[in-house]
Design a protein around this motif. Structure first.
Motif, PDB file in Angstrom:
ATOM      1  N   TYR A  85       0.506  -1.188   0.084  1.00 17.36           N
ATOM      2  CA  TYR A  85      -0.108  -0.009  -0.401  1.00 17.36           C
ATOM      3  C   TYR A  85       0.696   1.337  -0.167  1.00 17.36           C
ATOM      4  CZ  TYR A  85      -2.958  -4.000   1.253  1.00 17.36           C
ATOM      5  OH  TYR A  85      -3.472  -5.432   1.268  1.00 17.36           O
ATOM      6  N   ILE A  86       0.909   2.264   1.214  1.00 13.70           N
ATOM      7  CA  ILE A  86       1.793   3.652   0.663  1.00 13.70           C
ATOM      8  C   ILE A  86       1.919   2.662   2.669  1.00 13.70           C
ATOM      9  CG2 ILE A  86       1.901   6.010   1.691  1.00 13.70           C
ATOM     10  CD1 ILE A  86       0.325   5.339  -2.075  1.00 13.70           C
ATOM     11  N   PRO A  87       3.329   2.684   3.023  1.00 14.59           N
ATOM     12  CA  PRO A  87       3.435   2.371   4.570  1.00 14.59           C
ATOM     13  C   PRO A  87       3.451   3.475   5.045  1.00 14.59           C
ATOM     14  CG  PRO A  87       5.087   1.648   2.673  1.00 14.59           C
ATOM     15  CD  PRO A  87       4.126   2.170   2.085  1.00 14.59           C
ATOM     16  N   GLY A 146      -5.524  11.769   3.878  1.00  8.34           N
ATOM     17  CA  GLY A 146      -5.736  12.613   2.734  1.00  8.34           C
ATOM     18  C   GLY A 146      -6.745  12.260   2.104  1.00  8.34           C
ATOM     19  N   SER A 147      -7.616  11.374   2.200  1.00  3.48           N
ATOM     20  CA  SER A 147      -9.176  11.748   2.210  1.00  3.48           C
ATOM     21  C   SER A 147      -9.783  12.681   2.786  1.00  3.48           C
ATOM     22  CB  SER A 147      -9.533  10.258   2.920  1.00  3.48           C
ATOM     23  OG  SER A 147      -8.853   9.287   1.948  1.00  3.48           O
ATOM     24  N   THR A 148      -9.253  13.247   3.535  1.00  4.69           N
ATOM     25  CA  THR A 148     -10.033  14.625   4.401  1.00  4.69           C
ATOM     26  C   THR A 148     -10.165  15.832   3.899  1.00  4.69           C
ATOM     27  OG1 THR A 148      -9.162  14.220   5.652  1.00  4.69           O
ATOM     28  CG2 THR A 148     -11.388  13.875   6.782  1.00  4.69           C
ATOM     29  N   ALA A 149      -8.750  15.338   3.191  1.00  2.04           N
ATOM     30  CA  ALA A 149      -7.986  17.063   2.950  1.00  2.04           C
ATOM     31  C   ALA A 149      -8.237  16.795   1.225  1.00  2.04           C
ATOM     32  CB  ALA A 149      -6.385  16.164   2.347  1.00  2.04           C
ATOM     33  N   ASN A 150      -8.811  15.739   0.654  1.00  2.00           N
ATOM     34  CA  ASN A 150      -9.384  15.898  -0.565  1.00  2.00           C
ATOM     35  C   ASN A 150     -10.575  16.233  -0.912  1.00  2.00           C
ATOM     36  OD1 ASN A 150      -7.035  15.026  -1.762  1.00  2.00           O
ATOM     37  ND2 ASN A 150      -7.341  13.237  -2.795  1.00  2.00           N
ATOM     38  N   LEU A 151     -11.528  16.035  -0.101  1.00  2.00           N
ATOM     39  CA  LEU A 151     -12.607  16.356   0.175  1.00  2.00           C
ATOM     40  C   LEU A 151     -12.621  18.356   0.035  1.00  2.00           C
ATOM     41  CD1 LEU A 151     -15.611  15.365   0.463  1.00  2.00           C
ATOM     42  CD2 LEU A 151     -15.555  15.392   2.832  1.00  2.00           C
ATOM     43  N   ALA A 177      -5.819   7.894 -10.485  1.00  2.00           N
ATOM     44  CA  ALA A 177      -6.612   8.827  -9.217  1.00  2.00           C
ATOM     45  C   ALA A 177      -7.125   7.985  -8.320  1.00  2.00           C
ATOM     46  CB  ALA A 177      -7.917   9.843  -9.145  1.00  2.00           C
ATOM     47  N   HIS A 178      -6.516   8.014  -7.192  1.00  2.00           N
ATOM     48  CA  HIS A 178      -6.732   7.893  -5.749  1.00  2.00           C
ATOM     49  C   HIS A 178      -7.921   7.844  -5.635  1.00  2.00           C
ATOM     50  CE1 HIS A 178      -7.112   6.772  -1.559  1.00  2.00           C
ATOM     51  NE2 HIS A 178      -6.237   6.632  -2.015  1.00  2.00           N
ATOM     52  N   ALA A 179      -8.752   6.920  -5.635  1.00  2.00           N
ATOM     53  CA  ALA A 179     -10.629   6.716  -4.545  1.00  2.00           C
ATOM     54  C   ALA A 179     -10.903   8.105  -3.804  1.00  2.00           C
ATOM     55  CB  ALA A 179     -10.683   4.806  -4.051  1.00  2.00           C
ATOM     56  N   SER A 180     -10.161   8.475  -3.176  1.00  2.00           N
ATOM     57  CA  SER A 180     -10.720   9.226  -2.258  1.00  2.00           C
ATOM     58  C   SER A 180     -11.534  10.793  -2.911  1.00  2.00           C
ATOM     59  CB  SER A 180      -9.824   9.625  -1.220  1.00  2.00           C
ATOM     60  OG  SER A 180      -8.513  10.526  -1.556  1.00  2.00           O
ATOM     61  N   VAL A 181     -10.757  10.464  -4.521  1.00  2.00           N
ATOM     62  CA  VAL A 181     -10.197  11.849  -4.419  1.00  2.00           C
ATOM     63  C   VAL A 181     -12.192  11.912  -5.623  1.00  2.00           C
ATOM     64  CG1 VAL A 181     -10.160  13.672  -6.689  1.00  2.00           C
ATOM     65  CG2 VAL A 181      -7.978  12.459  -5.213  1.00  2.00           C
ATOM     66  N   VAL A 259      -3.915  19.224  -6.201  1.00  2.00           N
ATOM     67  CA  VAL A 259      -2.823  19.023  -6.523  1.00  2.00           C
ATOM     68  C   VAL A 259      -3.020  17.900  -5.505  1.00  2.00           C
ATOM     69  CG1 VAL A 259      -0.748  18.000  -6.534  1.00  2.00           C
ATOM     70  CG2 VAL A 259      -1.234  19.937  -7.805  1.00  2.00           C
ATOM     71  N   ASP A 260      -3.320  16.090  -5.790  1.00  2.00           N
ATOM     72  CA  ASP A 260      -2.635  15.144  -4.972  1.00  2.00           C
ATOM     73  C   ASP A 260      -1.553  14.759  -4.602  1.00  2.00           C
ATOM     74  OD1 ASP A 260      -3.112  13.471  -3.242  1.00  2.00           O
ATOM     75  OD2 ASP A 260      -4.837  11.722  -4.329  1.00  2.00           O
ATOM     76  N   ALA A 261      -1.058  15.137  -3.777  1.00  2.00           N
ATOM     77  CA  ALA A 261       0.495  14.574  -3.093  1.00  2.00           C
ATOM     78  C   ALA A 261      -0.076  14.219  -2.251  1.00  2.00           C
ATOM     79  CB  ALA A 261       0.937  16.213  -3.453  1.00  2.00           C
ATOM     80  N   VAL A 288      -0.833  16.526   1.427  1.00  2.00           N
ATOM     81  CA  VAL A 288       0.248  15.866   1.257  1.00  2.00           C
ATOM     82  C   VAL A 288      -0.564  15.162   2.976  1.00  2.00           C
ATOM     83  CG1 VAL A 288       0.393  17.946   2.576  1.00  2.00           C
ATOM     84  CG2 VAL A 288       2.508  16.458   1.461  1.00  2.00           C
ATOM     85  N   ASP A 289       0.260  13.831   2.800  1.00  2.00           N
ATOM     86  CA  ASP A 289      -0.082  13.275   4.234  1.00  2.00           C
ATOM     87  C   ASP A 289       1.645  13.294   5.162  1.00  2.00           C
ATOM     88  OD1 ASP A 289      -2.471  12.484   4.036  1.00  2.00           O
ATOM     89  OD2 ASP A 289      -2.330  10.550   3.405  1.00  2.00           O
ATOM     90  N   PRO A 290       1.425  13.931   5.770  1.00  2.00           N
ATOM     91  CA  PRO A 290       2.703  13.889   7.243  1.00  2.00           C
ATOM     92  C   PRO A 290       2.781  12.273   7.768  1.00  2.00           C
ATOM     93  CG  PRO A 290       1.481  16.067   7.728  1.00  2.00           C
ATOM     94  CD  PRO A 290       0.138  15.512   6.569  1.00  2.00           C
ATOM     95  N   HIS A 291       1.369  11.701   7.574  1.00  2.00           N
ATOM     96  CA  HIS A 291       1.326  10.322   7.955  1.00  2.00           C
ATOM     97  C   HIS A 291       2.336   9.325   6.904  1.00  2.00           C
ATOM     98  CE1 HIS A 291      -2.899   9.581   7.030  1.00  2.00           C
ATOM     99  NE2 HIS A 291      -2.550   9.432   6.085  1.00  2.00           N
ATOM    100  N   LYS A 292       2.487   9.881   5.818  1.00  2.00           N
ATOM    101  CA  LYS A 292       3.089   9.052   4.548  1.00  2.00           C
ATOM    102  C   LYS A 292       5.191   9.802   4.863  1.00  2.00           C
ATOM    103  CE  LYS A 292      -0.834   7.566   1.463  1.00  2.00           C
ATOM    104  NZ  LYS A 292      -1.817   8.417   2.896  1.00  2.00           N
TER     105      LYS A 292
HETATM  106  C1  LIG Z   1      -2.291   9.623  -4.219  1.00  2.00           C
HETATM  107  C2  LIG Z   1      -3.095   9.115  -2.729  1.00  2.00           C
HETATM  108  N1  LIG Z   1      -4.256  10.080  -2.298  1.00  2.00           N
HETATM  109  C3  LIG Z   1      -4.849   9.881  -1.536  1.00  2.00           C
HETATM  110  C4  LIG Z   1      -4.692   9.060  -0.646  1.00  2.00           C
HETATM  111  C5  LIG Z   1      -5.894   9.040   0.681  1.00  2.00           C
HETATM  112  O1  LIG Z   1      -5.064   8.832   2.190  1.00  2.00           O
HETATM  113  P1  LIG Z   1      -5.423   8.570   3.542  1.00  2.00           P
HETATM  114  O2  LIG Z   1      -5.381   7.553   3.200  1.00  2.00           O
HETATM  115  O3  LIG Z   1      -4.691   9.614   4.746  1.00  2.00           O
HETATM  116  O4  LIG Z   1      -6.791   8.980   3.566  1.00  2.00           O
HETATM  117  C6  LIG Z   1      -3.910   8.597  -0.843  1.00  2.00           C
HETATM  118  C7  LIG Z   1      -3.248   7.303   0.271  1.00  2.00           C
HETATM  119  O5  LIG Z   1      -2.617   6.073   0.515  1.00  2.00           O
HETATM  120  C8  LIG Z   1      -3.086   8.551  -1.301  1.00  2.00           C
HETATM  121  O6  LIG Z   1      -1.847   7.383  -1.833  1.00  2.00           O
END
Ligand SMILES: Cc1ncc(COP(=O)(O)O)c(C=O)c1O
Length: 467
Positions: A85-87, A146-151, A177-181, A259-261, A288-292
């Protein structure tokens, strides 16, 4: 009544705290040798732990034992072999920050009750705004991820570009694109049909010409294109959309550029990342996700927005019961810029590690990840049993068994993960089962990547009957 008082005696607080520190120090010290995943018996354990809270409490040591047991039956998210996934990571310094933040329970939704506390968090969001060239009028917020940030970004773009009458609004993402978008569409009040899926090139990057054509078609059909969301590193393959060219299209068409970074964003700290993300400084907003990329605990995402007032306009709601507290001024009321009112002081878990380790430590760790991904890419390409359909653009390397069908690739993944030294995940690209290695953790170094290369080579050979 027995059980611990809600405010324990100082000696008990100290003893419990010491037991936790002892556990964590041992846990982190043991990560190199820990299995990369240890889920055998985990669902049985989950059933055993299924119980309501007791009327009267019990001892701390027994509880810590249960917690340790639950933690020991999981993927080893914090370890060097976790390449799925994303560590994330999990810095000790962030755990300490959380301990303090939860212990003192300071409130950061509004600035006036605790300006200096808010300032520490604001130092983080200002730094993030600067990292992406957001300018003086920008504002950032730390989110749960990142999901809530994208929202929040989709809602902000919608509000700024379409106002209240937005049902004809269309926005544009690549098929990668990530599903959250795309998920944000329905939460933000759109039909999924309003999300346009832009085709990608051979390297799975959004095609800017196709984007332009789709916008023109939608306009001709009476729709209102308002937003485009390229990725600075997709989750599937690490593809970096051509940000500068997409920024040109967005500027020409007056679209909001988000930009989804979430995954790739902190590679901006490195020279290679900055080069590859050229154009990100033209974005209206960035997730951007500090938890990544900062290796922090889950629950730490961020959104930065060039026009801070637009972020506030989209999220502000006045409330009479908050009338004693002044509006945003020198410092922001984060509740006016985000979906949350009460929340944890998550800024401390970013601020403290940045101050303690220094930005250079993060930059070096991220540079090392880029080196490791390049090494892995070269080694996999040299293996005649593997095929790498796409370039490694950041630190995700997607690969497959050469001439292998989906079942063979699934079996390959099973054999690799059975090693317990590395743990990989898979995805589907254009319908085909694809394995992927994702290197992000600060604890993953050359020795583990060399081991990963050897494990994959042995697994492919044993599968092919050539080893
Ligand atoms: C490109 C990208 N966008 C959004 C997300 C969603 O982030 P989060 O899991 O922090 O909600 C991820 C998570 O892996 C991601 O890789």
């Amino acid at each position: 009544m027995n059980g611990l008082p809600l405010d324990p005696a100082p000696a008990d607080m100290r003893a419990m705290g010491e037991a936790v520190v002892e556990y964590l120090v041992g846990f982190i010290g043991g990560l190199d040798d820990a299995p990369a995943a240890a889920t055998e018996g985990a669902t049985e354990l989950a059933s055993e732990l299924r119980q309501p809270p007791p009327e009267h409490g019990g001892g701390f040591d027994a509880l810590l034992g249960d917690v340790r047991d639950a933690i020991a039956h999981t993927f080893e998210y914090a370890g060097p072999g976790y390449l799925a996934y994303i560590p994330g990571g999990g810095l000790y310094s962030a755990a300490l920050a959380d301990f303090i933040a939860q212990g003192v329970n300071r409130y950061v939704g509004l600035w006036m009750p605790s300006p200096a506390v808010v300032q520490l968090e604001e130092n983080v969001t200002r730094w993030l705004c600067e990292l992406y060239g957001m300018g003086d009028r920008s504002q950032g917020v730390l989110t749960s991820g990142g999901s809530t940030a994208n929202l929040s970004a989709v809602v902000t773009a919608r509000h700024a570009k379409l106002g209240d009458d937005f049902t004809d609004g269309t926005y544009y993402v690549s098929e990668q694109a990530h599903a959250s978008v795309t998920k944000a569409a329905t939460i933000a009040g759109f039909s999924r049909k309003n999300v346009r899926i832009v085709p990608t090139d051979a390297e799975l990057r959004m095609d800017p010409a196709a984007l332009g054509d789709m916008i023109a078609e939608d306009r001709a059909a009476g729709m209102h294109p308002f937003l485009v969301v390229p990725s600075a590193g997709t989750t599937n393959t690490g593809a970096i959309d051509p940000l500068d060219e997409i920024a040109d299209v967005a500027a020409g068409q007056e679209l909001w550029l988000h930009v989804d970074a979430a995954y790739g964003g902190f590679f901006q700290l490195t020279e290679r990342g900055k080069e590859r993300f050229a154009g990100i400084e033209r974005a209206d907003s960035v997730t951007v996700d500090p938890h990544k990329g900062l290796f922090l605990p889950y629950g730490t995402g961020a959104l930065v927005v060039r026009d801070g007032a637009a972020l506030r306009d989209a999220h502000y709601e006045g409330a009479a019961y908050l009338q004693d507290l002044p509006p945003s001024g020198e410092l922001p009321n984060y509740s006016e810029y985000s979906t949350e009112l009460s929340r944890d002081w998550r800024g401390l878990r970013v601020w403290m590690p940045l101050k303690l380790h220094g930005v250079a430590a993060f930059r070096e760790a991220l540079d090392e990840k880029l080196d490791l991904a390049e090494e892995l890419d070269v080694a996999f390409r040299a293996d005649p049993n593997l095929e790498l359909p796409w370039a490694t653009q950041l630190t995700v390397t997607p690969f497959r068994l050469r001439d292998g069908d989906d079942a063979a690739n699934e079996e390959l993944l099973r054999r690799i993960n059975a090693s317990k030294r590395v743990f990989l995940s898979s995805t589907r690209v254009h319908g085909r089962f694809t394995l992927r290695v994702c290197i992000v953790s600060h604890r993953t170094h050359r020795d583990r990547i060399d081991e990963c290369i050897a494990i994959v080579r042995d697994a492919t050979r044993s599968l092919r009957g050539t080893g």
